[in-house]
Design a protein around this motif. Structure first.
Motif, PDB file in Angstrom:
ATOM      1  N   ALA A  20       0.827  -1.207   0.000  1.00 23.14           N
ATOM      2  CA  ALA A  20       0.000   0.000   0.000  1.00 23.14           C
ATOM      3  C   ALA A  20       0.864   1.261   0.000  1.00 23.14           C
ATOM      4  O   ALA A  20       0.576   2.226  -0.731  1.00 23.14           O
ATOM      5  N   TYR A  21       1.932   1.261   0.806  1.00 21.61           N
ATOM      6  CA  TYR A  21       2.792   2.446   0.890  1.00 21.61           C
ATOM      7  C   TYR A  21       3.569   2.685  -0.399  1.00 21.61           C
ATOM      8  O   TYR A  21       3.775   3.834  -0.804  1.00 21.61           O
ATOM      9  N   ILE A  22       4.024   1.630  -1.048  1.00 21.69           N
ATOM     10  CA  ILE A  22       4.736   1.791  -2.324  1.00 21.69           C
ATOM     11  C   ILE A  22       3.811   2.430  -3.358  1.00 21.69           C
ATOM     12  O   ILE A  22       4.198   3.376  -4.067  1.00 21.69           O
ATOM     13  N   PHE A  23       2.594   1.917  -3.430  1.00 20.93           N
ATOM     14  CA  PHE A  23       1.628   2.461  -4.397  1.00 20.93           C
ATOM     15  C   PHE A  23       1.304   3.921  -4.078  1.00 20.93           C
ATOM     16  O   PHE A  23       1.350   4.790  -4.969  1.00 20.93           O
ATOM     17  N   ALA A  26       4.428   6.352  -4.622  1.00 23.66           N
ATOM     18  CA  ALA A  26       4.713   6.613  -6.037  1.00 23.66           C
ATOM     19  C   ALA A  26       3.645   7.515  -6.650  1.00 23.66           C
ATOM     20  O   ALA A  26       3.959   8.446  -7.412  1.00 23.66           O
ATOM     21  N   LEU A  27       2.388   7.254  -6.313  1.00 24.72           N
ATOM     22  CA  LEU A  27       1.290   8.058  -6.861  1.00 24.72           C
ATOM     23  C   LEU A  27       1.378   9.504  -6.380  1.00 24.72           C
ATOM     24  O   LEU A  27       1.257  10.449  -7.183  1.00 24.72           O
ATOM     25  N   LYS A  28       1.604   9.708  -5.088  1.00 27.34           N
ATOM     26  CA  LYS A  28       1.635  11.063  -4.531  1.00 27.34           C
ATOM     27  C   LYS A  28       2.813  11.869  -5.060  1.00 27.34           C
ATOM     28  O   LYS A  28       2.660  13.040  -5.436  1.00 27.34           O
ATOM     29  N   ILE A  29       3.984  11.254  -5.077  1.00 29.85           N
ATOM     30  CA  ILE A  29       5.171  11.980  -5.553  1.00 29.85           C
ATOM     31  C   ILE A  29       5.028  12.334  -7.033  1.00 29.85           C
ATOM     32  O   ILE A  29       5.368  13.442  -7.464  1.00 29.85           O
ATOM     33  N   THR A  49       8.981   6.808   3.736  1.00 32.56           N
ATOM     34  CA  THR A  49       9.613   6.371   4.993  1.00 32.56           C
ATOM     35  C   THR A  49       8.843   5.210   5.597  1.00 32.56           C
ATOM     36  O   THR A  49       9.437   4.315   6.211  1.00 32.56           O
ATOM     37  N   ASP A  50       7.528   5.213   5.387  1.00 28.66           N
ATOM     38  CA  ASP A  50       6.720   4.119   5.908  1.00 28.66           C
ATOM     39  C   ASP A  50       7.033   2.806   5.199  1.00 28.66           C
ATOM     40  O   ASP A  50       6.903   1.735   5.792  1.00 28.66           O
ATOM     41  N   VAL A  51       7.432   2.888   3.919  1.00 26.98           N
ATOM     42  CA  VAL A  51       7.855   1.683   3.207  1.00 26.98           C
ATOM     43  C   VAL A  51       9.061   1.074   3.912  1.00 26.98           C
ATOM     44  O   VAL A  51       9.099  -0.126   4.216  1.00 26.98           O
ATOM     45  N   VAL A  52      10.053   1.933   4.194  1.00 25.95           N
ATOM     46  CA  VAL A  52      11.270   1.464   4.861  1.00 25.95           C
ATOM     47  C   VAL A  52      10.949   0.953   6.264  1.00 25.95           C
ATOM     48  O   VAL A  52      11.459  -0.084   6.698  1.00 25.95           O
TER      49      VAL A  52
END
Length: 293
Positions: A20-23, A26-29, A49-52
């Motif tokens: 969810a965080y990757i998606f 990427a979408l927000k940036i 950062t939440d991905v990490v």
């Protein structure tokens, strides 16, 4: 269900968060670059950062599932807490980056309002993260995973951050251009607050800290067991998501070994059923021994 199967189920929640965080990141940036929204960019960096952090939790859960060995006779459960500590440092660094980038933009009179697409993107991802929060929170309660419970709380705060981003972008459409960078600044502060909360809880557990109120509840549960005349000492500490309890109880000196052992079994059963605590070290002393202390 034992602690190892709980940890394995907890990994599912970590994977859901990572995807969810990757998606969302990427979408927000991507949309932030197209629309020039500082708030959405900060929100996207927050998700990165939440991905990490979620990967760190996943690694911690994986290591914690390793069985005890010669070097780790108590197992590897504290790897779960260490991973949360690492994640807090990563979030601290990104939070500072977001704040230092938002402050100059806040005072930039030439900053223009971003396209409303940035706001709708933030709102859509907020709905996604609320769904992830609901899933992870239910799984955390089911498996008694403190790391996953913290991850679920982070999911919920991220959803609120995205809602705040939507408000900032929407407000900027009414010539309130400062609302977008202000929302970015607020996001940065929220990241720092979340990092501090995770750091404080992780260090508290790693230094064998334990809530006094919860310890008193454990004491009351043990004292309610038939045959326990007194409790002269009780300690508890976290070992990953598990709790280890050491207690000294006093019983009737006329009891034989089998009768005393039955009391300890009743304590262990009650602690497991009421508090989900599987490890209780019990030392038995005769009742009159208490008066000599």
């Amino acid at each position: 269900m034992n602690v190892y199967s709980d940890l394995k189920q907890g990994e599912r929640g970590a994977w859901v968060s990572i995807i969810a965080y990757i998606f969302c990141s990427a979408l927000k940036i991507g949309v932030a670059v197209l629309t020039g929204s500082a708030a959405l960019m900060a929100d996207g960096l927050n998700n990165s950062t939440d991905v990490v952090a979620s990967i760190a939790v996943l690694i911690g859960l994986r290591i914690a599932r390793k069985p005890p060995d010669r070097d780790h006779p108590y197992g590897h459960f504290r790897a779960e807490t260490i991973s949360a500590l690492v994640a807090s440092f990563i979030m601290l660094f990104v939070g500072l980056e977001v704040i230092t980038g938002a402050i100059p933009t806040l005072f930039d009179t030439n900053h223009t309002a971003p396209d409303l697409l940035a706001g709708w993107t933030a709102l859509a991802t907020a709905v996604i993260m609320l769904g992830v929060y609901r899933y992870n929170h239910q799984l955390a309660v089911k498996t008694n995973s403190q790391a996953l419970l913290a991850a679920a709380a982070d999911n919920r705060s991220d959803a609120f951050v995205s809602i705040g981003t939507f408000v900032g972008v929407a407000g900027a459409q009414f010539q309130l251009h400062w609302l977008d960078p202000l929302a970015a600044l607020v996001v940065g502060v929220i990241i720092l607050k979340t990092a501090w909360d995770i750091f404080r809880e992780a260090t508290h557990r790693l230094t064998d800290g334990f809530d006094e109120g919860q310890l008193e509840e454990l004491k009351e549960t043990i004292f309610s067991i038939s045959g326990v005349k007194a409790i002269s000492d009780i300690k508890a500490r976290y070992h990953g998501s598990s709790v280890l309890v050491d207690v000294v109880i006093h019983v009737d000196p006329q009891l034989n070994v089998v009768e005393s052992h039955t009391i300890t079994e009743n304590i262990e059963e009650r602690m497991k059923r009421v508090h989900k605590i599987n490890t209780v070290h019990i030392h038995i002393e005769p009742e009159q021994q208490l008066a000599k202390r």
